[in-house]
Design an enzyme around this catalytic site. Structure first.
Site, short mmCIF file in Angstrom:
data_model
loop_
_atom_site.label_atom_id
_atom_site.label_comp_id
_atom_site.label_asym_id
_atom_site.label_seq_id
_atom_site.Cartn_x
_atom_site.Cartn_y
_atom_site.Cartn_z
N ASP A 143 0.82 -1.22 0.00
CA ASP A 143 0.00 0.00 0.00
C ASP A 143 0.84 1.27 0.00
O ASP A 143 0.36 2.33 0.40
CB ASP A 143 -0.92 0.01 1.23
CG ASP A 143 -2.28 -0.61 0.90
OD1 ASP A 143 -2.60 -0.74 -0.31
OD2 ASP A 143 -3.01 -0.96 1.84
N LYS A 190 -0.41 4.65 -1.09
CA LYS A 190 -1.33 5.48 -0.29
C LYS A 190 -0.65 6.76 0.19
O LYS A 190 -1.32 7.71 0.58
CB LYS A 190 -1.86 4.68 0.91
CG LYS A 190 -2.95 3.71 0.50
CD LYS A 190 -3.60 3.08 1.70
CE LYS A 190 -4.73 2.15 1.26
NZ LYS A 190 -5.21 1.33 2.38
N HIS A 213 -2.38 -6.03 -6.03
CA HIS A 213 -2.91 -6.70 -4.84
C HIS A 213 -4.41 -6.52 -4.64
O HIS A 213 -5.00 -7.13 -3.75
CB HIS A 213 -2.14 -6.28 -3.58
CG HIS A 213 -2.38 -4.86 -3.13
ND1 HIS A 213 -1.79 -3.79 -3.75
CD2 HIS A 213 -3.14 -4.35 -2.13
CE1 HIS A 213 -2.17 -2.66 -3.15
NE2 HIS A 213 -2.99 -2.99 -2.16
N ASP A 250 -3.58 -10.03 3.06
CA ASP A 250 -3.94 -8.64 3.37
C ASP A 250 -5.38 -8.60 3.87
O ASP A 250 -5.69 -7.96 4.89
CB ASP A 250 -3.77 -7.78 2.12
CG ASP A 250 -3.93 -6.29 2.41
OD1 ASP A 250 -3.65 -5.87 3.55
OD2 ASP A 250 -4.32 -5.55 1.49
FE FE2 Z 1 -4.24 -1.61 -1.06
FE FE2 Z 2 -2.93 -3.68 3.69
#
Ligand code: FE2
Ligand code: FE2
Length: 374
Positions: free
Chosen positions: A214, A217, A289, A318
């Site tokens: 991630d 992000k 993902h 995840d």
């Molecule tokens: Fe993600």
């Molecule tokens: Fe995550």
């Protein structure tokens, strides 16, 4: 190591001969010791460690052959020259067989031949010694260098791991998650990759790369990332861009990225433009993902095995970790419920084989969950 002046031990039962040798050799600049038979000779070798030995063959008590044998066995690098009055060829052969470095006949008519034999033997001994110490020194050096290199390699591996994990942690902070999500995902990924039969290096790359799933992000604005309520369609679209941003962030560096850094122009930075396998794996995971086995994921809507395996593995772990963790907007599901969701997702949005492997490794996974609980 011996002092500059070489010490010569002459072993002979005839006093006159010993003396003639001593006078001559002392004139040549050597230090000379004397022994009147083999037994005393051996004692003096043990005690004074001469640089060279001259030995007669025929002597009472312990003869020259025994001295030869002793020296050959205990001081193989000590030059020993036999000086015999017998003139019998068998003696010479026997002496050479027992390790004599050279053989001279008594009486010595030309002392130059003695001097030559002594100098020659000492020089040879010096070369042998030099060679050995060079070899030992070299081995030691190689060993030291190898150790230093291993140490540096380990440091580099550790540093690389720290940087990747910290970057992953940073992305989770932005999302109001704890850094432990990243660690758990990384550990779960390692377990599954190993179960899938990937080799150690690939498994490590996947585990480390998954910590960056991630990382994109970092590029999503707070108003969307931290919004308490539901996201609008527009905001959701922006949110999904974290996959693209992640991939972009993990692209190989360009010249622009390093402009102004020391070494920019002298070639020392060449290596940093290359794409490492770790970064390739991390990029694939960051980008894919959120793909789903049933083709309903994003950003590409890939289906089944079109989705790279590393992304399929990370997608599964995840989700498992997210539903089992408390977030500002939701409580953690109990473990039973998490496992039920995982089971139901097999063949739906998760790869059934990955889910199978997940359940086969459940013991290990739950140990990690407990060890790294928030
Ligand atoms: Fe993600
Ligand atoms: Fe995550």
């Amino acid at each position: 190591m011996h002092s500059e002046v070489s010490t010569i031990l002459t072993i002979d039962d005839e006093t006159l001969i010993r003396e003639s040798f001593r006078f001559y050799l002392e004139d040549c600049g050597y230090q000379v010791l004397e022994a009147e038979n083999g037994r005393i000779g051996i004692e003096m070798i043990e005690k004074f460690r001469p640089d060279l030995v001259l030995v007669d063959l025929r002597m009472p008590e312990v003869d020259g052959l025994e001295v030869l044998q002793h020296v050959h066995k205990h001081f193989p690098e000590l030059p020993i020259i036999v000086i015999s009055g017998t003139g019998y060829i068998g003696d010479a052969v026997e002496a050479m067989n027992r390790g004599a470095w050279s053989y001279l006949l008594k009486p010595i008519s030309d002392f130059n031949s003695l001097r030559y034999a002594v100098e020659h033997a000492l020089e040879k001994a010096r070369l042998i010694e030099e060679n050995r110490s060079y070899r030992e020194h070299l081995e030691e050096k190689v060993q030291q260098r190898t150790q230093a290199l291993e140490h540096t390699n380990q440091l580099l591996r550790d540093t690389r791991m720290q940087i990747v994990l910290r970057l992953g942690k940073a992305s989770e902070y932005r999302d109001k998650e704890t850094g432990r999500h990243v660690i758990r995902v990384s550990c779960y990924t390692k377990i599954l990759a190993d179960r899938f039969g990937f080799d150690l290096q690939e498994t490590d790359n996947m585990a480390l790369g998954s910590a960056l799933h991630d990382v994109g992000k970092i590029g999503i604005s707070d108003s969307i990332l931290l919004k308490p309520g539901k996201l609008s369609d527009e905001e959701w679209k922006k949110m999904k861009e974290h996959c693209l941003l992640g991939r972009e962030l993990l692209q190989p560096l360009t010249r622009d990225d390093v402009a102004g850094l020391t070494g920019e122009n002298d070639g020392t930075l060449e290596g940093i433009f290359s794409d490492s396998h770790l970064m390739q794996v991390a990029r694939t995971i960051a980008y894919s993902h959120h793909e789903q086995w049933n083709g309903k994921g994003y950003p590409e809507g890939l289906k089944g095995e079109e989705i790279p395996i590393e992304a399929r593995i990370v997608a599964a772990v995840d989700i498992y970790d997210a539903i089992g963790s408390k977030r500002p907007y939701k409580d953690a599901y109990p473990e039973e419920k998490c496992l039920q969701i995982m089971r139901e997702s097999a063949g739906n949005f998760l790869d059934p084989q990955v889910v199978d492997t997940f359940f086969n490794s459940l013991d290990l996974i739950q140990q990690i969950k407990e060890k790294w609980a928030d």
